[in-house]
Write a protein that holds these residues in place. Structure first.
Motif, PDB file in Angstrom:
ATOM      1  N   PRO A  41       0.825  -1.220   0.000  1.00  0.00           N
ATOM      2  CA  PRO A  41       0.000   0.000   0.000  1.00  0.00           C
ATOM      3  C   PRO A  41       0.851   1.258   0.000  1.00  0.00           C
ATOM      4  CG  PRO A  41      -0.881  -1.590   1.548  1.00  0.00           C
ATOM      5  CD  PRO A  41       0.433  -2.140   1.082  1.00  0.00           C
ATOM      6  N   GLY A  42       0.561   2.166  -0.919  1.00  0.00           N
ATOM      7  CA  GLY A  42       1.277   3.433  -0.977  1.00  0.00           C
ATOM      8  C   GLY A  42       2.658   3.355  -1.590  1.00  0.00           C
ATOM      9  N   LYS A  43       3.024   2.194  -2.103  1.00  0.00           N
ATOM     10  CA  LYS A  43       4.357   2.028  -2.690  1.00  0.00           C
ATOM     11  C   LYS A  43       4.250   1.593  -4.138  1.00  0.00           C
ATOM     12  CE  LYS A  43       6.841   0.958   1.572  1.00  0.00           C
ATOM     13  NZ  LYS A  43       7.808   0.025   2.225  1.00  0.00           N
ATOM     14  N   GLN A  44       5.353   1.759  -4.860  1.00  0.00           N
ATOM     15  CA  GLN A  44       5.388   1.316  -6.241  1.00  0.00           C
ATOM     16  C   GLN A  44       5.584  -0.196  -6.315  1.00  0.00           C
ATOM     17  OE1 GLN A  44       8.482   3.689  -8.150  1.00  0.00           O
ATOM     18  NE2 GLN A  44       6.919   5.102  -8.919  1.00  0.00           N
ATOM     19  N   ARG A  45       5.145  -0.754  -7.422  1.00  0.00           N
ATOM     20  CA  ARG A  45       5.369  -2.181  -7.643  1.00  0.00           C
ATOM     21  C   ARG A  45       6.862  -2.422  -7.797  1.00  0.00           C
ATOM     22  NH1 ARG A  45       1.585  -5.277 -11.929  1.00  0.00           N
ATOM     23  NH2 ARG A  45       0.101  -4.115 -10.646  1.00  0.00           N
ATOM     24  N   GLU A  46       7.347  -3.483  -7.152  1.00  0.00           N
ATOM     25  CA  GLU A  46       8.777  -3.778  -7.213  1.00  0.00           C
ATOM     26  C   GLU A  46       9.014  -5.230  -7.593  1.00  0.00           C
ATOM     27  OE1 GLU A  46      10.696  -3.286  -3.423  1.00  0.00           O
ATOM     28  OE2 GLU A  46       9.500  -4.846  -2.459  1.00  0.00           O
ATOM     29  N   LEU A  47      10.159  -5.450  -8.199  1.00  0.00           N
ATOM     30  CA  LEU A  47      10.556  -6.792  -8.573  1.00  0.00           C
ATOM     31  C   LEU A  47      10.906  -7.598  -7.333  1.00  0.00           C
ATOM     32  CD1 LEU A  47      11.544  -8.876 -10.742  1.00  0.00           C
ATOM     33  CD2 LEU A  47      13.785  -7.789 -10.534  1.00  0.00           C
ATOM     34  N   VAL A  48      10.464  -8.841  -7.299  1.00  0.00           N
ATOM     35  CA  VAL A  48      10.829  -9.751  -6.211  1.00  0.00           C
ATOM     36  C   VAL A  48      11.837 -10.782  -6.708  1.00  0.00           C
ATOM     37  CG1 VAL A  48      10.015 -11.470  -4.564  1.00  0.00           C
ATOM     38  CG2 VAL A  48       8.601  -9.460  -5.076  1.00  0.00           C
ATOM     39  N   ALA A  49      11.495 -11.453  -7.783  1.00  0.00           N
ATOM     40  CA  ALA A  49      12.377 -12.492  -8.321  1.00  0.00           C
ATOM     41  C   ALA A  49      11.962 -12.824  -9.738  1.00  0.00           C
ATOM     42  CB  ALA A  49      12.328 -13.754  -7.461  1.00  0.00           C
ATOM     43  N   THR A  50      12.936 -13.250 -10.550  1.00  0.00           N
ATOM     44  CA  THR A  50      12.649 -13.699 -11.906  1.00  0.00           C
ATOM     45  C   THR A  50      13.413 -14.984 -12.189  1.00  0.00           C
ATOM     46  OG1 THR A  50      14.476 -12.480 -12.912  1.00  0.00           O
ATOM     47  CG2 THR A  50      12.362 -11.331 -12.742  1.00  0.00           C
ATOM     48  N   ILE A  51      12.927 -15.704 -13.198  1.00  0.00           N
ATOM     49  CA  ILE A  51      13.599 -16.928 -13.618  1.00  0.00           C
ATOM     50  C   ILE A  51      13.398 -17.093 -15.117  1.00  0.00           C
ATOM     51  CG2 ILE A  51      11.573 -18.348 -13.015  1.00  0.00           C
ATOM     52  CD1 ILE A  51      13.610 -20.590 -12.275  1.00  0.00           C
ATOM     53  N   THR A  52      14.486 -17.385 -15.816  1.00  0.00           N
ATOM     54  CA  THR A  52      14.413 -17.582 -17.254  1.00  0.00           C
ATOM     55  C   THR A  52      13.993 -19.013 -17.579  1.00  0.00           C
ATOM     56  OG1 THR A  52      16.697 -18.351 -17.487  1.00  0.00           O
ATOM     57  CG2 THR A  52      16.331 -15.955 -17.518  1.00  0.00           C
ATOM     58  N   THR A  53      13.738 -19.231 -18.855  1.00  0.00           N
ATOM     59  CA  THR A  53      13.392 -20.581 -19.295  1.00  0.00           C
ATOM     60  C   THR A  53      14.512 -21.557 -18.942  1.00  0.00           C
ATOM     61  OG1 THR A  53      12.230 -19.558 -21.147  1.00  0.00           O
ATOM     62  CG2 THR A  53      12.576 -21.921 -21.257  1.00  0.00           C
ATOM     63  N   GLY A  54      15.750 -21.073 -19.010  1.00  0.00           N
ATOM     64  CA  GLY A  54      16.897 -21.912 -18.715  1.00  0.00           C
ATOM     65  C   GLY A  54      17.197 -22.070 -17.239  1.00  0.00           C
ATOM     66  N   GLY A  55      16.474 -21.319 -16.385  1.00  0.00           N
ATOM     67  CA  GLY A  55      16.641 -21.491 -14.952  1.00  0.00           C
ATOM     68  C   GLY A  55      17.506 -20.457 -14.256  1.00  0.00           C
ATOM     69  N   THR A  56      17.935 -19.438 -14.983  1.00  0.00           N
ATOM     70  CA  THR A  56      18.717 -18.374 -14.351  1.00  0.00           C
ATOM     71  C   THR A  56      17.793 -17.500 -13.509  1.00  0.00           C
ATOM     72  OG1 THR A  56      20.287 -18.343 -16.179  1.00  0.00           O
ATOM     73  CG2 THR A  56      20.230 -16.409 -14.752  1.00  0.00           C
ATOM     74  N   THR A  57      18.199 -17.239 -12.275  1.00  0.00           N
ATOM     75  CA  THR A  57      17.339 -16.502 -11.349  1.00  0.00           C
ATOM     76  C   THR A  57      17.958 -15.179 -10.930  1.00  0.00           C
ATOM     77  OG1 THR A  57      18.310 -17.638  -9.445  1.00  0.00           O
ATOM     78  CG2 THR A  57      16.339 -18.621 -10.420  1.00  0.00           C
ATOM     79  N   THR A  58      17.081 -14.247 -10.567  1.00  0.00           N
ATOM     80  CA  THR A  58      17.495 -12.996  -9.936  1.00  0.00           C
ATOM     81  C   THR A  58      16.563 -12.733  -8.769  1.00  0.00           C
ATOM     82  OG1 THR A  58      16.084 -11.607 -11.326  1.00  0.00           O
ATOM     83  CG2 THR A  58      18.319 -12.008 -12.109  1.00  0.00           C
ATOM     84  N   TYR A  59      17.074 -12.063  -7.750  1.00  0.00           N
ATOM     85  CA  TYR A  59      16.287 -11.769  -6.554  1.00  0.00           C
ATOM     86  C   TYR A  59      16.506 -10.328  -6.109  1.00  0.00           C
ATOM     87  CZ  TYR A  59      15.723 -16.828  -5.991  1.00  0.00           C
ATOM     88  OH  TYR A  59      15.405 -18.160  -6.187  1.00  0.00           O
ATOM     89  N   GLU A  60      15.457  -9.751  -5.577  1.00  0.00           N
ATOM     90  CA  GLU A  60      15.576  -8.458  -4.911  1.00  0.00           C
ATOM     91  C   GLU A  60      16.381  -8.694  -3.639  1.00  0.00           C
ATOM     92  OE1 GLU A  60      14.866  -5.242  -2.308  1.00  0.00           O
ATOM     93  OE2 GLU A  60      13.873  -7.172  -1.968  1.00  0.00           O
ATOM     94  N   ALA A  61      17.195  -7.724  -3.260  1.00  0.00           N
ATOM     95  CA  ALA A  61      18.157  -7.934  -2.171  1.00  0.00           C
ATOM     96  C   ALA A  61      17.501  -8.376  -0.860  1.00  0.00           C
ATOM     97  CB  ALA A  61      18.970  -6.658  -1.961  1.00  0.00           C
TER      98      ALA A  61
END
Length: 115
Positions: A41-61
């Motif tokens: 609430p009251g904040k912008q949408r932020e990235l949490v985590a992503t994953i590619t088809t090949g399985g590479t992941t990224t995470y918010e700190a």
């Protein structure tokens, strides 16, 4: 047309766990990135985590070491395992499918972490 259907949100106490699921259906490109975003609430949408088809992941700190993203390509489904939840994780969580043409979004699922 692509549809994303999320499930698994809810209310949990601090320190607890939840698992979110997002199933994609329709005309889906083989190569894509699936992910989770959240908006408090009251904040912008932020990235949490992503994953590619090949399985590479990224995470918010702030979620590294607590959240794990995974996917089942055969089912076009992405998961977010959330452990050691904190009150600041409270938000609406949205599933995202990113392709070379456009982004698709789920309807969102509420995650509430009580202290």
């Amino acid at each position: 047309q692509v549809q994303l259907v999320e499930s698994g949100g809810g209310l949990v106490q601090a320190g607890g766990s939840l698992r979110l699921s997002c199933a994609a259906s329709g005309s889906i490109f083989t190569i894509n990135v699936m992910g989770w975003y959240r908006q408090a609430p009251g904040k912008q949408r932020e990235l949490v985590a992503t994953i590619t088809t090949g399985g590479t992941t990224t995470y918010e700190a702030s979620v590294k070491g607590r959240f794990t993203i995974s996917r089942d390509n055969a089912k076009n489904t992405v998961y977010l395992q959330m452990n050691s939840l904190k009150p600041e994780d409270t938000a609406v969580y949205y599933c995202n499918l990113h392709t070379s043409r456009r982004d698709y979004w789920g309807q969102g699922t509420q995650v509430t972490v009580s202290s």
